[in-house]
Design an enzyme around this catalytic site. Structure first.
Site, PDB file in Angstrom:
ATOM      1  N   GLY A   1       0.826  -1.211   0.000  1.00  0.00           N
ATOM      2  CA  GLY A   1       0.000   0.000   0.000  1.00  0.00           C
ATOM      3  C   GLY A   1       0.855   1.253   0.000  1.00  0.00           C
TER       4      GLY A   1
ATOM      5  N   GLY B   1      -0.392   4.782  -1.056  1.00  0.00           N
ATOM      6  CA  GLY B   1      -1.538   5.352  -0.335  1.00  0.00           C
ATOM      7  C   GLY B   1      -1.133   6.485   0.586  1.00  0.00           C
ATOM      8  CD  GLN B   2      -4.342  10.056   4.615  1.00  0.00           C
ATOM      9  OE1 GLN B   2      -4.919   9.101   5.129  1.00  0.00           O
ATOM     10  NE2 GLN B   2      -4.654  11.314   4.888  1.00  0.00           N
TER      11      GLN B   2
ATOM     12  NE  ARG C   1      -2.147   4.848  -7.541  1.00  0.00           N
ATOM     13  CZ  ARG C   1      -1.941   6.034  -6.971  1.00  0.00           C
ATOM     14  NH1 ARG C   1      -0.899   6.748  -7.317  1.00  0.00           N
ATOM     15  NH2 ARG C   1      -2.773   6.501  -6.062  1.00  0.00           N
TER      16      ARG C   1
ATOM     17  CE1 TYR D   1     -11.396   2.049   8.481  1.00  0.00           C
ATOM     18  CE2 TYR D   1     -10.365   0.829   6.693  1.00  0.00           C
ATOM     19  CZ  TYR D   1     -10.288   1.741   7.728  1.00  0.00           C
ATOM     20  OH  TYR D   1      -9.081   2.345   8.023  1.00  0.00           O
TER      21      TYR D   1
ATOM     22  CE  LYS E   1      -7.968  -0.980   8.754  1.00  0.00           C
ATOM     23  NZ  LYS E   1      -6.614  -1.335   8.279  1.00  0.00           N
TER      24      LYS E   1
HETATM   25  C1  VAH Z   1     -11.191   6.375   7.045  1.00  0.00           C
HETATM   26  N1  VAH Z   1      -9.105   7.590   7.212  1.00  0.00           N
HETATM   27  O1  VAH Z   1     -11.734   7.473   7.118  1.00  0.00           O
HETATM   28  C2  VAH Z   1      -9.722   6.287   7.494  1.00  0.00           C
HETATM   29  C3  VAH Z   1      -9.605   6.009   8.967  1.00  0.00           C
HETATM   30  C4  VAH Z   1     -10.428   6.556  11.267  1.00  0.00           C
HETATM   31  C5  VAH Z   1     -10.629   6.752   9.810  1.00  0.00           C
HETATM   32  O2  VAH Z   1      -9.587   4.655   9.265  1.00  0.00           O
HETATM   33  O3  VAH Z   1     -11.741   5.374   6.621  1.00  0.00           O
END
Ligand code: VAH
Length: 318
Positions: free
Chosen positions: A8, A11-12, A36, A142, A146
């Site tokens: 990754g 990414g950010q 990419r 998400y 996690k």
């Molecule tokens: C999101 N930037 O917004 C991530 C993060 C706590 C937020 O995990 O999905």
């Protein structure tokens, strides 16, 4: 000498982490991997890069073997808002990618860093001073990936001795790479809008309080945890870590200290508002401070000043 793989890496977090790791460990010792074909920005100019889909276990194993990798910072994942639009792909990337990394680490004896998130908590979690050990029943795919990721890392540590460690990050704010489809992206977008047109239409309600952290602190936290004395780590994966907690209206007021003519309006995105409302307001990160010396350097005022300086310089040549 550590040989590090960053997944990754485009990414950010990954882009800035790769540059920080290269500065610390030597550019040739840090392999940047992204989905990419061609890396953006400084990644290709500052060291080795490879195109990698973390769902391809054989390809991941080949990279780890070819470079003699000893540490994997595993950042490849879909973020919260994009994940809600594509839950099956989010599970595939976030979970099968992590499982491949942990299996590879087990076979090759690698250390692993896994970024969890405040998203690992849910509506039933105490929202203020959220404890290190508490209810975790997230309502987003998400968040489910996690909390499952935290448990999978704990399992690989207890069962196979894989030295997996991780942090529950809050919203992250970077002056380098734009975020990719998260719920806290407003806290980055607002700076570009403020510098370009002195106005921002925010997709979260004015009073939506969330934990946040400036990217330099997030990078320091990952590297500090990975270098910490393992015998002091009682929690290992999913350390609460935060630096500040604010609402969009408080962030706008801090920007107005520098740009008095900046204005904000609210055009709520129901999806991302519902996600944000399911997350805690402010975490208790005393375990991270006690077990590996976590100590952020940037508060709201310092972050806003530094972001505006960087974004103004970046857009001057636009
Ligand atoms: C999101 N930037 O917004 C991530 C993060 C706590 C937020 O995990 O999905």
């Amino acid at each position: 000498m550590a040989k590090i793989l960053v997944t990754g890496a485009t990414g950010q977090i990954g882009a800035e982490l790769t540059l920080a790791l290269r500065e610390h460990y030597g550019a040739d010792n840090v392999i940047a991997a992204g989905h990419r074909r061609e890396p953006p920005g400084g990644l290709a100019q500052t060291g080795p890069y490879c195109s990698l889909d973390v769902r391809d276990a054989a390809a991941l194993n080949a990279v780890v073997t070819a470079h003699g990798i000893t540490v994997i910072y595993h950042l490849a994942a879909l973020l919260s808002a994009v994940a809600e639009e594509q839950p099956l792909q989010a599970w595939d990337i976030n979970m099968n990618g992590l499982l491949n990394v942990l299996e590879c680490a087990r076979q090759h004896g690698c250390q692993v860093f896994f970024p969890s998130s405040i998203a690992a908590f849910g509506p039933g979690t105490p929202p203020f001073n959220t404890p290190q050990d508490t209810v975790q029943r997230p309502s987003t795919i998400y968040g489910i990936t996690k909390v499952t990721g935290e448990l999978l890392c704990d399992y690989y540590y207890r069962r196979y001795g894989v030295d997996a460690r991780g942090v529950r990050y809050p919203g992250l704010i970077s002056n380098q790479v734009l975020p990719g489809g998260g719920t806290t992206d407003y806290a980055v977008d607002i700076f570009y809008a403020a510098v370009r047109q002195r106005h921002y239409d925010c997709f979260l309600r004015a009073d939506t309080q969330l934990d946040m952290m400036y990217m330099p602190d997030a990078i320091a936290a990952a590297m500090q945890l990975m270098q910490a004395d393992a015998s002091r780590l009682m929690h290992r994966n999913g350390f609460n870590a935060t630096a500040m907690s604010f609402t969009p209206s408080q962030l706008a007021a801090a920007i107005q200290q520098h740009l008095p003519d900046f204005t904000i309006a609210y055009a709520i995105d129901p999806l991302r508002q519902a996600i944000a409302d399911s997350w805690p307001r402010h975490m208790d990160d005393s375990a991270a401070r006690a077990e590996w010396g976590w100590q952020p350097r940037y508060d709201l005022s310092a972050m806003v000043g530094d972001m505006l300086r960087h974004i103004t310089a970046k857009l001057r040549n636009e």
